[in-house]
Motif scaffolding. Structure first.
Motif, short mmCIF file in Angstrom:
data_model
loop_
_atom_site.label_atom_id
_atom_site.label_comp_id
_atom_site.label_asym_id
_atom_site.label_seq_id
_atom_site.Cartn_x
_atom_site.Cartn_y
_atom_site.Cartn_z
N ALA A 154 4.58 -3.02 0.75
CA ALA A 154 4.68 -3.63 2.07
C ALA A 154 6.06 -3.53 2.69
CB ALA A 154 4.25 -5.10 2.01
N ALA A 155 7.08 -3.20 1.91
CA ALA A 155 8.42 -3.08 2.48
C ALA A 155 8.51 -1.85 3.39
CB ALA A 155 9.45 -2.98 1.36
N SER A 156 8.11 -0.69 2.88
CA SER A 156 8.12 0.51 3.73
C SER A 156 7.07 0.40 4.83
CB SER A 156 7.90 1.77 2.89
OG SER A 156 6.89 1.61 1.93
N LEU A 157 5.96 -0.28 4.53
CA LEU A 157 4.95 -0.53 5.57
C LEU A 157 5.54 -1.33 6.71
CD1 LEU A 157 2.07 -0.67 6.72
CD2 LEU A 157 1.63 -2.60 5.18
N LEU A 205 2.23 12.27 4.34
CA LEU A 205 3.52 11.68 3.97
C LEU A 205 3.29 10.46 3.09
CD1 LEU A 205 6.62 11.31 4.15
CD2 LEU A 205 6.24 9.99 6.25
N TYR A 206 4.06 10.36 2.03
CA TYR A 206 4.05 9.17 1.17
C TYR A 206 5.47 8.62 1.15
CZ TYR A 206 3.58 6.24 -3.01
OH TYR A 206 3.56 5.17 -3.90
N VAL A 207 5.63 7.36 1.56
CA VAL A 207 6.94 6.71 1.60
C VAL A 207 7.05 5.76 0.43
CG1 VAL A 207 8.58 5.37 2.96
CG2 VAL A 207 6.95 6.89 4.12
N ASP A 208 7.99 6.04 -0.46
CA ASP A 208 8.25 5.23 -1.64
C ASP A 208 9.40 4.28 -1.37
OD1 ASP A 208 6.81 5.24 -3.99
OD2 ASP A 208 7.72 7.04 -4.79
#
Length: 361
Positions: A71-74, A129-132
């Motif tokens: 949820a942080a990158s979200l 895209l995948y944001v870690d």
């Protein structure tokens, strides 16, 4: 690994975050340091970003289908206005974990995993895209299995980037003393998603808040600033977890005009002993509590944390406990990188420097 579970949750305080991640994306010299982003203006592609090790990822166009690790990158993507492109997330936000203005949109994002997204589900998600938020989340092991390799991401057509302020924290040469890395993450995601103008607007708002505090406390000598301990109550009370210098919270505390008592420990988080905390005898203690979904329940949690410190033999004699010097600010906006870090700076400063930082500043 329990520490990585906690750091992966947007509603949890991160513990032992390690690994290598994303670019810094300051918009200056693109090759100046590991983690930098190639200069770009709104709508300018290609956009190239590098990770902590210098490996480059290039975007020919803005991604259309994004998955976030937690949820942080979200939250960053929602704040940027790119939420309509997020097709899934892991570690979904808990009740009350998102800012009110983003909560409805966050609730509509499909949950691909209550914790780490399973490898097969992530690779088959259709994302480009995948944001870690954190590096090496797959190391939690067990039934979750291994994380995809970079080759597997590429084969699935998924570009893989990280938040530099958290994933690259272990590689920083010194402590985080300002929010430059967080702001760089916001700018970088803005470039990648073609929301640069909004990114600059968010960063400007953060800098306005922190700048006002910096000016207000400028006259307080570093050695005269109050000492400060972040007590992660929700992480457990058997052994305290210290916020070290490379963690985002250290930047928040420093900008607020306080001195993190564990700023000199190596890394971003580190288990310590209660004897260590007692030896530091902090002037102020932040009660690290996650949002419980309502003001009443969150207030109860804050009081439970304070009561523990009042009752626990090792801590009941501490100056901060005896004088009731508790800071009640949520864990999420202190230890998790995001726009709300600037709000925490202002809230902490108002509490520990009430004569210098007033309401409305």
């Amino acid at each position: 690994m329990r520490s990585r579970v906690l750091c992966g949750m947007a509603a949890a305080a991160a513990l032992l975050v390690t690994g290598c991640g994303s670019d810094a994306g300051t918009g200056g010299d693109g090759g100046a340091k590991p983690g930098s982003a190639s200069p770009a203006t709104a709508g300018a592609f290609p956009v190239a970003v590098t990770d902590c090790a210098g490996a480059e990822t290039t975007f020919a166009a803005a991604p259309k289908k994004i998955v976030t690790s937690n949820a942080a990158s979200l939250e960053m993507l929602l704040a940027l206005g790119a939420g309509d492109r997020v097709i899934g997330t892991g570690f979904p936000p808990g009740k009350g974990g998102m800012p009110a203005e983003l909560a409805d949109r966050a609730a509509k994002v499909p949950v691909l995993g209550q914790t780490v997204i399973a490898k097969e589900k992530l690779l088959g998600s259709g994302a480009d895209l995948y944001v870690d938020t954190f590096a090496d989340m797959g190391s939690m092991g067990g039934a979750m299995g291994a994380a995809p390799t970079e080759q597997e991401y590429a084969a699935a057509g998924i570009k893989h980037v990280y938040l530099h302020s958290t994933a690259c924290a272990a590689q920083l040469k010194g402590p985080q003393q300002d929010l430059a890395e967080v702001e760089a993450d916001i700018r970088r995601l803005g470039r990648i998603t073609d929301t640069t103008a909004r990114a600059e607007e968010l960063v400007a708002g953060m800098e306005q808040k922190t700048g006002a505090v910096r000016t207000a406390v400028a006259g307080v000598a570093p050695d005269q600033r109050p000492s400060y301990f972040f007590f992660d109550f929700d992480a457990g009370t058997k052994q305290p977890i210290a916020v070290c210098g490379r963690q985002v919270a250290n930047a928040v505390i420093t900008l607020a005009g306080a001195r993190n008592v564990f700023a000199d420990c190596d890394g971003d988080f580190k288990p310590v002993s209660w004897e260590d905390v007692v030896a530091k005898n902090p002037d102020w203690i932040q009660l690290g509590v996650r949002n419980k979904g309502s003001e009443a329940e969150t207030a109860k949690a804050f009081e439970a944390a304070a009561q523990f410190l009042r009752d626990f033999p090792a801590t009941k004699g501490l100056t901060a406990v005896q004088q009731g010097r508790f800071v009640r600010i949520g864990s999420e906006q202190t230890t998790i990188a995001g726009v709300r870090n600037a709000d925490s700076v202002r809230q902490i400063a108002r509490t520990v420097h009430p004569d210098l930082v007033k309401d409305g500043q």
